[in-house]
Design a protein around this motif. Structure first.
Motif, PDB file in Angstrom:
ATOM      1  N   SER A 260       1.149  -4.959  -3.038  1.00 20.83           N
ATOM      2  CA  SER A 260       1.133  -6.414  -3.228  1.00 20.83           C
ATOM      3  C   SER A 260      -0.289  -6.966  -3.264  1.00 20.83           C
ATOM      4  O   SER A 260      -0.506  -8.119  -3.653  1.00 20.83           O
ATOM      5  CB  SER A 260       1.909  -7.091  -2.089  1.00 20.83           C
ATOM      6  OG  SER A 260       1.285  -6.857  -0.829  1.00 20.83           O
ATOM      7  N   THR A 261      -1.246  -6.188  -2.846  1.00 20.86           N
ATOM      8  CA  THR A 261      -2.645  -6.621  -2.858  1.00 20.86           C
ATOM      9  C   THR A 261      -3.350  -6.053  -4.085  1.00 20.86           C
ATOM     10  O   THR A 261      -2.826  -5.181  -4.780  1.00 20.86           O
ATOM     11  CB  THR A 261      -3.365  -6.148  -1.569  1.00 20.86           C
ATOM     12  OG1 THR A 261      -3.251  -4.725  -1.480  1.00 20.86           O
ATOM     13  CG2 THR A 261      -2.730  -6.771  -0.338  1.00 20.86           C
ATOM     14  N   ARG A 262      -4.582  -6.548  -4.342  1.00 19.85           N
ATOM     15  CA  ARG A 262      -5.320  -6.118  -5.522  1.00 19.85           C
ATOM     16  C   ARG A 262      -5.597  -4.617  -5.469  1.00 19.85           C
ATOM     17  O   ARG A 262      -5.483  -3.926  -6.467  1.00 19.85           O
ATOM     18  CB  ARG A 262      -6.629  -6.907  -5.630  1.00 19.85           C
ATOM     19  CG  ARG A 262      -7.408  -6.630  -6.927  1.00 19.85           C
ATOM     20  CD  ARG A 262      -8.616  -7.537  -7.035  1.00 19.85           C
ATOM     21  NE  ARG A 262      -9.580  -7.280  -5.967  1.00 19.85           N
ATOM     22  CZ  ARG A 262     -10.543  -6.364  -6.043  1.00 19.85           C
ATOM     23  NH1 ARG A 262     -10.648  -5.615  -7.136  1.00 19.85           N
ATOM     24  NH2 ARG A 262     -11.392  -6.196  -5.054  1.00 19.85           N
ATOM     25  N   LYS A 263      -5.968  -4.150  -4.318  1.00 15.27           N
ATOM     26  CA  LYS A 263      -6.174  -2.726  -4.140  1.00 15.27           C
ATOM     27  C   LYS A 263      -5.032  -2.149  -3.305  1.00 15.27           C
ATOM     28  O   LYS A 263      -4.575  -2.796  -2.346  1.00 15.27           O
ATOM     29  CB  LYS A 263      -7.513  -2.452  -3.445  1.00 15.27           C
ATOM     30  CG  LYS A 263      -8.728  -2.726  -4.336  1.00 15.27           C
ATOM     31  CD  LYS A 263     -10.004  -2.231  -3.664  1.00 15.27           C
ATOM     32  CE  LYS A 263     -11.195  -2.395  -4.596  1.00 15.27           C
ATOM     33  NZ  LYS A 263     -12.441  -1.868  -3.984  1.00 15.27           N
ATOM     34  N   PRO A 264      -4.547  -0.976  -3.668  1.00 15.40           N
ATOM     35  CA  PRO A 264      -3.445  -0.391  -2.897  1.00 15.40           C
ATOM     36  C   PRO A 264      -3.889  -0.117  -1.462  1.00 15.40           C
ATOM     37  O   PRO A 264      -4.995   0.377  -1.220  1.00 15.40           O
ATOM     38  CB  PRO A 264      -3.132   0.909  -3.641  1.00 15.40           C
ATOM     39  CG  PRO A 264      -4.403   1.244  -4.359  1.00 15.40           C
ATOM     40  CD  PRO A 264      -5.009  -0.070  -4.733  1.00 15.40           C
ATOM     41  N   ARG A 265      -3.026  -0.476  -0.525  1.00 17.81           N
ATOM     42  CA  ARG A 265      -3.325  -0.283   0.886  1.00 17.81           C
ATOM     43  C   ARG A 265      -2.250   0.604   1.498  1.00 17.81           C
ATOM     44  O   ARG A 265      -1.055   0.393   1.260  1.00 17.81           O
ATOM     45  CB  ARG A 265      -3.378  -1.640   1.596  1.00 17.81           C
ATOM     46  CG  ARG A 265      -3.764  -1.571   3.073  1.00 17.81           C
ATOM     47  CD  ARG A 265      -3.952  -2.981   3.640  1.00 17.81           C
ATOM     48  NE  ARG A 265      -2.765  -3.798   3.446  1.00 17.81           N
ATOM     49  CZ  ARG A 265      -1.725  -3.805   4.296  1.00 17.81           C
ATOM     50  NH1 ARG A 265      -1.731  -3.042   5.372  1.00 17.81           N
ATOM     51  NH2 ARG A 265      -0.685  -4.586   4.063  1.00 17.81           N
ATOM     52  N   LEU A 266      -2.678   1.619   2.223  1.00 19.62           N
ATOM     53  CA  LEU A 266      -1.724   2.526   2.855  1.00 19.62           C
ATOM     54  C   LEU A 266      -0.837   1.766   3.828  1.00 19.62           C
ATOM     55  O   LEU A 266      -1.306   0.932   4.616  1.00 19.62           O
ATOM     56  CB  LEU A 266      -2.453   3.642   3.609  1.00 19.62           C
ATOM     57  CG  LEU A 266      -3.027   4.792   2.773  1.00 19.62           C
ATOM     58  CD1 LEU A 266      -3.939   5.657   3.646  1.00 19.62           C
ATOM     59  CD2 LEU A 266      -1.915   5.638   2.175  1.00 19.62           C
ATOM     60  N   THR A 267       0.445   2.043   3.763  1.00 19.47           N
ATOM     61  CA  THR A 267       1.361   1.512   4.754  1.00 19.47           C
ATOM     62  C   THR A 267       1.192   2.308   6.042  1.00 19.47           C
ATOM     63  O   THR A 267       0.471   3.317   6.089  1.00 19.47           O
ATOM     64  CB  THR A 267       2.810   1.641   4.270  1.00 19.47           C
ATOM     65  OG1 THR A 267       3.116   3.030   4.103  1.00 19.47           O
ATOM     66  CG2 THR A 267       3.015   0.908   2.946  1.00 19.47           C
ATOM     67  N   GLU A 268       1.867   1.874   7.082  1.00 17.99           N
ATOM     68  CA  GLU A 268       1.816   2.620   8.343  1.00 17.99           C
ATOM     69  C   GLU A 268       2.332   4.041   8.139  1.00 17.99           C
ATOM     70  O   GLU A 268       1.749   5.017   8.628  1.00 17.99           O
ATOM     71  CB  GLU A 268       2.635   1.894   9.407  1.00 17.99           C
ATOM     72  CG  GLU A 268       2.505   2.504  10.794  1.00 17.99           C
ATOM     73  CD  GLU A 268       3.191   1.682  11.871  1.00 17.99           C
ATOM     74  OE1 GLU A 268       3.619   2.274  12.870  1.00 17.99           O
ATOM     75  OE2 GLU A 268       3.303   0.448  11.691  1.00 17.99           O
TER      76      GLU A 268
ATOM     77  N   GLY B 208       2.314   5.564   5.294  1.00 17.01           N
ATOM     78  CA  GLY B 208       1.337   6.224   4.444  1.00 17.01           C
ATOM     79  C   GLY B 208       0.184   6.824   5.228  1.00 17.01           C
ATOM     80  O   GLY B 208      -0.290   7.922   4.910  1.00 17.01           O
ATOM     81  N   GLU B 209      -0.281   6.116   6.260  1.00 16.28           N
ATOM     82  CA  GLU B 209      -1.360   6.643   7.105  1.00 16.28           C
ATOM     83  C   GLU B 209      -0.955   7.962   7.745  1.00 16.28           C
ATOM     84  O   GLU B 209      -1.738   8.921   7.793  1.00 16.28           O
ATOM     85  CB  GLU B 209      -1.714   5.618   8.193  1.00 16.28           C
ATOM     86  CG  GLU B 209      -2.292   4.305   7.686  1.00 16.28           C
ATOM     87  CD  GLU B 209      -3.769   4.415   7.364  1.00 16.28           C
ATOM     88  OE1 GLU B 209      -4.334   5.520   7.526  1.00 16.28           O
ATOM     89  OE2 GLU B 209      -4.366   3.401   6.946  1.00 16.28           O
ATOM     90  N   VAL B 210       0.275   8.010   8.222  1.00 14.83           N
ATOM     91  CA  VAL B 210       0.768   9.231   8.873  1.00 14.83           C
ATOM     92  C   VAL B 210       0.871  10.374   7.862  1.00 14.83           C
ATOM     93  O   VAL B 210       0.467  11.507   8.126  1.00 14.83           O
ATOM     94  CB  VAL B 210       2.129   8.976   9.547  1.00 14.83           C
ATOM     95  CG1 VAL B 210       2.709  10.275  10.109  1.00 14.83           C
ATOM     96  CG2 VAL B 210       1.995   7.928  10.651  1.00 14.83           C
ATOM     97  N   ILE B 211       1.424  10.055   6.693  1.00 17.80           N
ATOM     98  CA  ILE B 211       1.611  11.089   5.668  1.00 17.80           C
ATOM     99  C   ILE B 211       0.272  11.621   5.166  1.00 17.80           C
ATOM    100  O   ILE B 211       0.117  12.825   4.928  1.00 17.80           O
ATOM    101  CB  ILE B 211       2.446  10.548   4.498  1.00 17.80           C
ATOM    102  CG1 ILE B 211       3.862  10.181   4.971  1.00 17.80           C
ATOM    103  CG2 ILE B 211       2.518  11.564   3.373  1.00 17.80           C
ATOM    104  CD1 ILE B 211       4.646  11.353   5.539  1.00 17.80           C
ATOM    105  N   VAL B 212      -0.723  10.735   5.002  1.00 13.49           N
ATOM    106  CA  VAL B 212      -2.043  11.184   4.559  1.00 13.49           C
ATOM    107  C   VAL B 212      -2.653  12.153   5.571  1.00 13.49           C
ATOM    108  O   VAL B 212      -3.241  13.187   5.201  1.00 13.49           O
ATOM    109  CB  VAL B 212      -2.987   9.983   4.323  1.00 13.49           C
ATOM    110  CG1 VAL B 212      -4.435  10.452   4.201  1.00 13.49           C
ATOM    111  CG2 VAL B 212      -2.578   9.237   3.068  1.00 13.49           C
ATOM    112  N   ALA B 213      -2.527  11.830   6.855  1.00 17.80           N
ATOM    113  CA  ALA B 213      -3.054  12.723   7.896  1.00 17.80           C
ATOM    114  C   ALA B 213      -2.386  14.091   7.818  1.00 17.80           C
ATOM    115  O   ALA B 213      -3.043  15.142   7.928  1.00 17.80           O
ATOM    116  CB  ALA B 213      -2.857  12.112   9.281  1.00 17.80           C
ATOM    117  N   GLU B 214      -1.066  14.094   7.620  1.00 16.64           N
ATOM    118  CA  GLU B 214      -0.337  15.363   7.488  1.00 16.64           C
ATOM    119  C   GLU B 214      -0.751  16.097   6.217  1.00 16.64           C
ATOM    120  O   GLU B 214      -0.887  17.333   6.205  1.00 16.64           O
ATOM    121  CB  GLU B 214       1.172  15.099   7.478  1.00 16.64           C
ATOM    122  CG  GLU B 214       1.733  14.569   8.791  1.00 16.64           C
ATOM    123  CD  GLU B 214       1.732  15.634   9.881  1.00 16.64           C
ATOM    124  OE1 GLU B 214       1.748  16.838   9.545  1.00 16.64           O
ATOM    125  OE2 GLU B 214       1.701  15.261  11.064  1.00 16.64           O
TER     126      GLU B 214
END
Length: 300
Positions: free
Chosen positions: A55-63, A65-71
């Motif tokens: 919904s923002t101009r730049k994509p922002r990791l969801t909560e 998403g943060e967990v999945i990126v770490a994994e």
């Protein structure tokens, strides 16, 4: 739920998280932006979670998403290790290696060697044994260790054909005592008669050799304990200079010079050795080369 998830998708996900946009990520992974967007949308469907707030101009990791990126980062690291392990095994490296290290071998340079070995052979597990004089060739000879590293004297009494021997450097040994020990108070090179009246603290030795200079000896297998006993004045004896450098600098141990020896320290050649009837392979060959690089100046 994870069926069909690929490393390529995870790399794209990490690229977006690191660069902050789909456009920058597509350049980073050298894929079209549409392909990156489609790949991430498919990944979200496969995982059943929304990874980015769009919904923002730049994509922002969801909560989530943060967990999945770490994994995902951990998965990529593990995949790299898997690839390195497979490459090492394909090249003949063993899955595990046992190294027997004699007490004369300086610890800090050895740790440096093992640190670089970790990066060169990430899939090879190590068992490292620090052993008394003569212990390293015993373990290699019996097949309990794949590689031995010790002072040349440790191989005394072994058949020349028993081991493939490789000179890797040297280490310095000093004869020392506490500063208030009677021998330290003489202030001159010591004769055989001088040392005969005082207890010598010696390593536990194996093989057909001895370093005892007097009849009154205490065998102490642990080097750390022997050094503490030397500091306490329980006897005089030898110790690797690398282990007692701080003591010599502070004066808590002082060097003794024997009249029969012109130098206060004895330079001991260091050897790496393997059984002649066993192939070494790339991991051991690499270790021997690295030992030469690091230990060449360790005794100086």
């Amino acid at each position: 739920m994870l069926d069909g998830v690929t490393l390529d998708q995870l790399r794209m996900l990490i690229a977006i998280a690191d660069t902050g946009s789909f456009t920058a990520a597509s350049k980073h992974v050298q894929r079209a932006q549409s392909a990156v967007s489609q790949s991430i949308a498919t990944l979200e469907d496969q995982l059943g979670v929304t990874l980015f707030d769009r919904s923002t101009r730049k994509p922002r990791l969801t909560e989530a998403g943060e967990v999945i990126v770490a994994e995902a980062r951990m998965v990529i690291v593990r995949a790299a290790r898997l690839r390195a392990t497979a490459n090492a095994l394909a090249g003949g490296a063993p899955g595990h290696l046992t190294i027997a290290i004699g007490i004369v071998v300086p610890v800090d340079p050895m740790v440096e060697v093992l640190d670089t070995f970790r990066d060169a052979f990430p899939g090879v597990s190590l068992r490292v044994l620090r052993v008394d004089i003569g212990g390293a060739p015993d373990l290699v000879s019996s097949g309990q260790a794949d590689l031995g590293i010790a002072g040349a004297i440790s191989l005394t009494g072994y058949d020349e054909d028993a081991f493939d021997r490789h000179a890797v450097g040297s280490a310095d040994i000093a004869i020392v005592a506490a500063p208030d020990h009677p021998l330290a108070q003489l202030g001159r090179p010591l004769t055989d008669a001088d040392v005969q009246d005082h207890r010598q603290l010696v390593p536990v030795t194996r093989g057909d050799f001895t370093n005892r200079l007097v009849h009154d000896t205490w065998e102490v297998g642990d080097l750390t304990l022997r050094c503490r006993m030397l500091r306490r004045g329980l006897g005089w004896g030898t110790a690797p200079v690398a282990e007692i450098a701080e003591d010599l600098a502070r004066g808590t141990l002082v060097p003794l010079q024997l009249e029969a020896r012109s130098e206060e320290t004895l330079r001991v050649p260091l050897l790496a050795f393997t059984r002649t009837d066993r192939a070494t392979g790339p991991a051991i060959d690499w270790l021997i080369r690295r030992l030469r690089d690091v230990f060449g100046d360790a005794g100086s």
